[in-house]
Design an enzyme around this catalytic site. Structure first.
Site, PDB file in Angstrom:
ATOM      1  N   ASP A  86      -3.014  27.798  10.531  1.00 21.88           N
ATOM      2  CA  ASP A  86      -1.902  28.744  10.735  1.00 21.88           C
ATOM      3  C   ASP A  86      -0.531  28.277  10.217  1.00 21.88           C
ATOM      4  OD1 ASP A  86      -4.030  29.211  12.376  1.00 21.88           O
ATOM      5  OD2 ASP A  86      -2.884  29.267  14.232  1.00 21.88           O
TER       6      ASP A  86
HETATM    7  C1  FRU Z   1      -5.422  30.408  15.221  1.00 20.55           C
HETATM    8  C2  FRU Z   1      -5.537  29.236  16.185  1.00 20.55           C
HETATM    9  C3  FRU Z   1      -4.458  29.289  17.240  1.00 20.55           C
HETATM   10  C4  FRU Z   1      -4.347  27.858  17.639  1.00 20.55           C
HETATM   11  C5  FRU Z   1      -4.562  27.145  16.344  1.00 20.55           C
HETATM   12  C6  FRU Z   1      -5.262  25.829  16.480  1.00 20.55           C
HETATM   13  O1  FRU Z   1      -6.069  30.147  14.024  1.00 20.55           O
HETATM   14  O2  FRU Z   1      -6.812  29.218  16.759  1.00 20.55           O
HETATM   15  O3  FRU Z   1      -4.761  30.136  18.327  1.00 20.55           O
HETATM   16  O4  FRU Z   1      -3.105  27.560  18.194  1.00 20.55           O
HETATM   17  O5  FRU Z   1      -5.328  28.002  15.532  1.00 20.55           O
HETATM   18  O6  FRU Z   1      -5.315  25.158  15.264  1.00 20.55           O
END
Ligand code: FRU
Length: 509
Positions: A86
């Site tokens: 992300d």
């Molecule tokens: C989304 C997610 C978020 C989390 C992060 C962990 O892709 O699953 O909910 O904070 O990635 O890497």
């Protein structure tokens, strides 16, 4: 569909883990001073610094091999090496754009979640900075610095993130006093210790905004038997938070990465429900969000193509949306995942968002070839002679006429065997790129299809008629797969103008 594994079992650990973990965290926080009064670096800060050094060294060691991959993009943001997911905390501050991202410094699979960091002066050219945050062993974030945001609180850049300890997710903050180069975790962490209700399926990804001098937070969650949801909190200082109520709830089991932002006189909620991203437009009054549109797609791709978005305002007040594109490079080259090109979103009629590429991406343009008045015969591909490239932008408009479908093959081998197809089907009303496909139809009275196509080695992004977008990853095996061919099926079609540019790298030394 889940695309990777990480501890989703926080809820199942039950209150036992929460109680133990929070007692531990409180013990730690009372033993420390606040950053303002802290003259010496605390022990926890020293451990964090050592861990950052270790993480940065791991990335540097993997970088030469990662960067030698011919499938590695030239103008998409990737980590110097290893895994990225992300986009986190995009913000414009003191003349610089900062973008962070979920990053595994130690490998090209998900794990050891840290915050990678890039900086830019123009949203187009970027520079890698050292990792901003990484787990501190033995602490409330020892198992991961999950997604979050960044705001400026009384002049102090502050990151709000989810810290993970033994599967328990809690909200934490970190501040910077040196122009966002280094970050100190706050002694009061975690600042939100436990969900306000029971039976949650997740408790993460804070998205914070300021409104009338008060901080608000949308937080991703899911409530068993109720579905995906976003909690709404309020705070005066980013340290103590008051839970208000659900901002919204509905489909799916869990809403990751909620984004909530004003646009014109409306508000938009975007959620990442494990599968394709969705948004709804509505009104926000007295801390209550009323949806006034159905849930719609922010990008036609599924969660492999565009996921876990994050938004920001740029220096001109435009709403920019970032997202994560999954997928590895060539075998043996340790990198995985990238950030999609910056998109400008605007509100159009019917409470829909229009998504277009950032116009300033034109700064990347180099060699240019143009064609005009092309007639594509039915079922007979038209090769753009002299065009060859795997890092190019193509801007073309089809007069669709009576054709069933129009489109182009990019990364196409001279014999046409290997290619990545982009096609608008005016009968099936779909737009496809490679292995991704979604609904698209011309608006009433529209007879043309403008496609802005960004081909970047192993990723293709397509923007259609300035409002819709689709992304695919692609893995050409042949080094001569660099042609572009246009096609039309069902009838001939006309293309008044095609422009093709070679695009340069976004990386500044
Ligand atoms: C989304 C997610 C978020 C989390 C992060 C962990 O892709 O699953 O909910 O904070 O990635 O890497």
């Amino acid at each position: 569909m889940r695309i990777r594994q990480f501890p989703q079992w926080a809820g199942f650990l039950g209150s036992m883990a929460l109680i133990l973990a929070s007692a531990h965290a409180q013990e730690q926080s009372t033993a420390q001073l606040t950053p303002e009064t802290n003259v010496e670096t605390s022990n926890a800060d020293k451990i964090h610094l050592q861990e950052l050094e270790r993480a940065n060294a791991s990335v540097k060691a993997a970088a030469p091999l990662a960067q030698a991959d011919p499938l590695r993009p030239a103008f998409h943001i990737t980590a110097e090496a290893n895994w990225i997911n992300d986009p986190n905390g995009p913000i414009y501050h003191d003349g610089e754009y900062h973008l962070f991202f979920q990053h595994n410094p130690y490998g090209d699979a998900w794990g050891n979640m840290s915050w990678g960091h890039v900086v830019s002066e123009d949203l187009v050219h970027w520079k890698h900075l050292p990792i901003a945050l990484t787990p501190t062993p033995g602490s409330y974030d020892k198992d991961g610095i999950f997604s979050g945001c960044c705001v400026i609180n009384d002049g102090v850049p502050t990151i709000i993130y989810t810290g993970v300890e033994d599967g328990v997710q809690r909200q934490c903050i970190a501040t910077s006093r040196d122009g966002m180069r280094t970050w100190t975790k706050h002694p009061a962490n975690p600042v939100i210790d436990a969900p306000p209700v029971e039976n949650t399926t997740g408790f993460r990804d804070p998205y914070v905004w300021e409104q009338d001098g008060v901080w608000y937070m949308a937080l991703g969650t899911g409530i068993r038997d109720q579905g995906g949801a976003a909690f709404l909190y309020r705070s005066e200082d980013l340290v103590s938070w008051e839970y208000l109520h659900l901002l919204d709830s509905g489909f799916g089991n869990m809403w990751e990465c909620p984004n909530f932002f004003p646009i014109e006189d409306k508000h938009v909620l975007v959620v990442a429900p494990y599968n394709i991203l969705r948004y709804a437009v509505g009104s926000y009054k007295n801390d209550r969000f009323e949806r006034e549109s159905p849930w719609r797609l922010l990008c036609l791709s599924d969660n492999r193509g565009f996921y876990a978005s994050h938004t920001q305002l740029d220096a001109q007040g435009r709403r920019i949306v970032w997202g994560w594109i999954t997928g590895p490079g060539s075998t043996g080259h340790p990198w995985n995942g990238m950030i999609a090109l910056p998109r400008v979103v605007t509100l159009s009629k019917d409470n829909r968002l229009s998504v277009a590429p950032l116009p300033e991406l034109a700064q990347l343009r180099g060699g240019h070839v143009a064609f005009s008045d092309i007639l594509i015969e039915k079922d007979s591909p038209y090769v753009l002679e002299g065009v060859s490239g795997d890092a190019i932008e193509i801007d073309l408009t089809f007069d669709i006429g009576a054709s069933q479908s129009v489109g182009l093959d990019v990364l196409c081998s001279p014999d046409g065997e290997e290619k990545t197809r982009i096609v608008f089907d005016n009968y099936a009303l779909t737009l496809a790129a490679g292995d991704q496909k979604g609904p698209f139809q011309l608006a009433p009275g529209e007879t043309k299809m403008r496609l802005q196509v960004y081909v970047d080695r192993s990723v293709v992004e397509v923007f259609a008629n300035g409002r819709e977008n689709i992304i695919c990853r692609t893995y050409p095996a042949r080094t001569d797969s660099k042609q572009v061919r246009l096609f039309s099926s069902g009838d001939r079609s006309k293309v008044p103008q095609v422009d093709v540019w070679q695009l340069g790298s976004i990386w500044k030394p």
